[in-house]
Design a protein around this motif. Structure first.
Motif, short mmCIF file in Angstrom:
data_model
loop_
_atom_site.label_atom_id
_atom_site.label_comp_id
_atom_site.label_asym_id
_atom_site.label_seq_id
_atom_site.Cartn_x
_atom_site.Cartn_y
_atom_site.Cartn_z
N ARG A 386 15.20 -6.54 -0.03
CA ARG A 386 14.31 -6.07 1.04
C ARG A 386 12.85 -6.23 0.59
O ARG A 386 12.57 -6.29 -0.60
CB ARG A 386 14.60 -4.63 1.42
CG ARG A 386 14.49 -3.61 0.29
CD ARG A 386 14.86 -2.22 0.79
NE ARG A 386 14.70 -1.19 -0.21
CZ ARG A 386 15.62 -0.83 -1.09
NH1 ARG A 386 16.81 -1.42 -1.08
NH2 ARG A 386 15.38 0.13 -1.96
N PRO A 387 11.92 -6.30 1.55
CA PRO A 387 10.53 -6.60 1.21
C PRO A 387 9.89 -5.62 0.24
O PRO A 387 9.07 -6.03 -0.59
CB PRO A 387 9.83 -6.57 2.57
CG PRO A 387 10.89 -6.98 3.54
CD PRO A 387 12.15 -6.34 3.02
N SER A 388 10.24 -4.32 0.33
CA SER A 388 9.63 -3.36 -0.59
C SER A 388 10.07 -3.59 -2.03
O SER A 388 9.43 -3.11 -2.97
CB SER A 388 9.95 -1.92 -0.18
OG SER A 388 11.34 -1.68 -0.23
N ASN A 389 11.15 -4.33 -2.20
CA ASN A 389 11.58 -4.74 -3.54
C ASN A 389 11.09 -6.15 -3.88
O ASN A 389 11.42 -6.67 -4.94
CB ASN A 389 13.11 -4.70 -3.64
CG ASN A 389 13.63 -3.30 -3.85
OD1 ASN A 389 12.91 -2.42 -4.31
ND2 ASN A 389 14.89 -3.08 -3.50
N GLY A 390 10.35 -6.74 -2.95
CA GLY A 390 9.84 -8.09 -3.14
C GLY A 390 8.34 -8.13 -3.05
O GLY A 390 7.64 -7.41 -3.77
N CYS A 391 7.83 -8.92 -2.12
CA CYS A 391 6.39 -9.18 -2.09
C CYS A 391 5.56 -8.01 -1.58
O CYS A 391 4.32 -8.06 -1.65
CB CYS A 391 6.10 -10.43 -1.26
SG CYS A 391 6.49 -10.27 0.50
N LEU A 392 6.20 -6.94 -1.08
CA LEU A 392 5.44 -5.77 -0.63
C LEU A 392 5.41 -4.65 -1.66
O LEU A 392 4.89 -3.58 -1.39
CB LEU A 392 6.04 -5.22 0.68
CG LEU A 392 5.85 -6.05 1.94
CD1 LEU A 392 6.42 -5.33 3.15
CD2 LEU A 392 4.37 -6.37 2.18
N GLN A 393 5.94 -4.88 -2.86
CA GLN A 393 6.07 -3.76 -3.79
C GLN A 393 4.76 -3.36 -4.46
O GLN A 393 4.59 -2.21 -4.85
CB GLN A 393 7.12 -4.06 -4.86
CG GLN A 393 6.76 -5.14 -5.84
CD GLN A 393 7.85 -5.37 -6.87
OE1 GLN A 393 7.81 -4.80 -7.95
NE2 GLN A 393 8.83 -6.18 -6.53
N ASP A 394 3.83 -4.27 -4.62
CA ASP A 394 2.58 -3.99 -5.35
C ASP A 394 1.39 -3.82 -4.41
O ASP A 394 1.26 -4.54 -3.42
CB ASP A 394 2.26 -5.14 -6.31
CG ASP A 394 3.31 -5.32 -7.39
OD1 ASP A 394 3.55 -4.36 -8.13
OD2 ASP A 394 3.87 -6.43 -7.48
N VAL A 395 0.49 -2.93 -4.78
CA VAL A 395 -0.71 -2.69 -3.98
C VAL A 395 -1.79 -3.75 -4.23
O VAL A 395 -2.69 -3.94 -3.41
CB VAL A 395 -1.27 -1.29 -4.29
CG1 VAL A 395 -1.85 -1.21 -5.71
CG2 VAL A 395 -2.33 -0.87 -3.27
#
Length: 489
Positions: A386-395
């Motif tokens: 899922r995206p939060s475990n991918g490219c959306l995980q870092d600020v």
């Protein structure tokens, strides 16, 4: 008043305003109401405009031309003021203001998109950020390599090519060691749930055990742990998870490493360019050596095991030796900040290559998710779920921190050099760490590195403390020895 004294007084005021801007950022992550984001964007843009104008003022150029340093420290102050001035005047004021405004708003949109697992909702504002950072990079590079100019904001005197050479040398050994480890049985893990209030109580004890001064700092919770501030006001955040107290404890120790660096810089440098950590790579060396070589070491985990048993009771681990293995388990996972020492640098290498491609225009934002997922599966052997475990995980990318990611692995390399020297100088260290006493280790780091702040260049800072030119060999030897013992390779 001499030109040097006038310049230093002016710079002190500029540094103080920069600290206020940092406090606004801290508040945005910890206390600010969600609905205040648009106004906060305006506030951040306004103060960035003031800071940019001060840093690019013609008065600074005049003072620099006339100032005579009274001593070696004064010469270092002038060097850093000139470096800041030269950078600032290359970036148009309107662009600096727009970057501050857009990234402040993008941070909230990233958090919302991450929570909703919605990459499409984040793409438009990330495109704005990338376009603005490309424009800034072109201004800074002045015909040179755009990404080098971005790296210089966080690790000056280091190029992308040099970083790539280090990563290329490390990658084969990391991949080989990882494959050998993952063939072995996984050590037994924690069982049960861990009260989050109790986690925060123990995290405060851990922070103090590593020398964090709570009279000049505080610990709060945030989505993404971070450290903020300098001198007399240095704050950290952590996060809690009922099923994973290690996330909280080691995030805290990591951020304390950053905070202790700032707190331990000589107060003679307070609110001057030398009064901050010299670079993000050196900064990361402090957080990494606190977290990994000290905090995840066999000696310190002996003490932490007893502390956790006292607070949480039985959690399925019978003895300190098994607990040490649990702390250092190499496991499949997606999240960089939760990665074990062995795999962490592979996460950084992925981000380094992707953001270089973004900045070069070889990768467009719309294609970032697919590129991330493809690279992750190639490197780690399984697909992002899922995206939060991918490219959306870092600020980082939402706030425009392109060029920042590689400094994490540079910090690991630096920490390897420092640990080798520290262990040689402190042969009885493990006996102290086994009782929870980190004072010899943290004192060694304070005396040999932290107190000097920005006095020396990043490489000279590490070389002065470790007695060697920074090299990845000590880190790779440390990892090989540690995980060979844990997994019986």
């Amino acid at each position: 008043m001499s030109a040097f004294a006038e310049l230093m007084a002016y710079t002190r005021e500029t540094q103080a305003l920069g600290e206020i801007a940092g406090r606004l950022g801290w508040d945005q992550e910890t206390m600010m109401p969600a609905g205040a984001a648009p106004q906060r964007g305006e506030e951040m843009a306004a103060i960035e405009a003031v800071l940019h104008a001060r840093r690019a003022s013609p008065e600074v150029a005049d003072w620099l031309a006339q100032a005579e340093a009274p001593d070696a420290t004064g010469a270092a102050q002038l060097r850093e003021i000139k470096r800041s001035y030269d950078r600032t005047v290359k970036v148009p004021a309107d662009l600096a203001k727009e970057i501050a405004k857009v990234t402040s708003q993008a941070q909230g949109k990233w958090a919302a998109a991450r929570a909703a697992e919605d990459v499409a909702a984040f793409v438009p504002v990330l495109k704005e950020v990338v376009a603005l950072k490309r424009e800034e990079g072109q201004a800074l590079a002045a015909g040179g390599d755009l990404y080098d100019a971005m790296v210089a904001d966080y690790e000056h005197e280091t190029t992308a090519a040099e970083i790539a050479a280090i990563f290329d040398a490390m990658r084969p050994g990391l991949v080989d060691l990882r494959s050998r480890v993952l063939e072995k049985p996984t050590p037994k893990g924690l069982v049960g749930e861990f009260d989050e209030a109790a986690q925060m109580q123990l995290t405060a004890k851990l922070a103090q055990a590593f020398g964090y001064d709570l009279d000049h700092g505080r610990v709060d919770k945030a989505v993404h742990p971070f450290s903020s501030g300098s001198g007399l006001d240095v704050r950290i955040t952590t996060r809690t998870n009922k099923a994973d107290p290690f996330n909280c404890f080691y995030s805290t120790i990591h951020e304390v490493g950053h905070a202790a660096y700032e707190q331990n810089i000589s107060h003679d440098y307070l609110l001057t360019p030398l009064g901050r950590g010299v670079s993000m790579g050196v900064h990361e060396s402090q957080s990494r050596i606190y977290e990994n070589q000290i905090g995840r070491g066999e000696a310190f985990t002996t003490w932490l095991f007893a502390e956790m048993r006292e607070v949480f009771g039985d959690f399925g681990i019978e003895d300190a030796g098994s607990f040490y293995k649990a702390v250092n388990t190499v496991h499949k996972g997606y999240i960089r900040t939760e990665a074990d020492e062995l795999q962490y640098n592979l996460h950084i290498m992925l981000r380094f290559d992707l953001e270089r491609a973004l900045m070069a225009g070889d990768l467009e934002v719309e294609d970032l998710e697919a590129a991330w997922n493809d690279r992750f599966e190639a490197d780690f052997g399984y697909a992002v779920d899922r995206p939060s475990n991918g490219c959306l995980q870092d600020v980082h990318w939402s706030v425009g921190l392109f060029g920042y990611f590689p400094t994490y692995s540079l910090g690991n390399v630096y920490a390897g050099c420092l640990n080798q020297k520290m262990r040689g100088d402190l042969p009885g260290l493990d006996q102290e760490l086994a009782t929870g006493d980190t004072s010899s280790a943290t004192g060694w780091l304070r005396e040999n590195l932290q107190q000097f702040g920005g006095l020396r260049s990043p490489r000279d800072t590490i070389q002065n403390a470790s007695g060697m030119v920074p090299d990845h060999a000590p880190l790779m030897s440390y990892l090989e020895e540690k995980f060979t013992r844990i997994y019986g390779l």
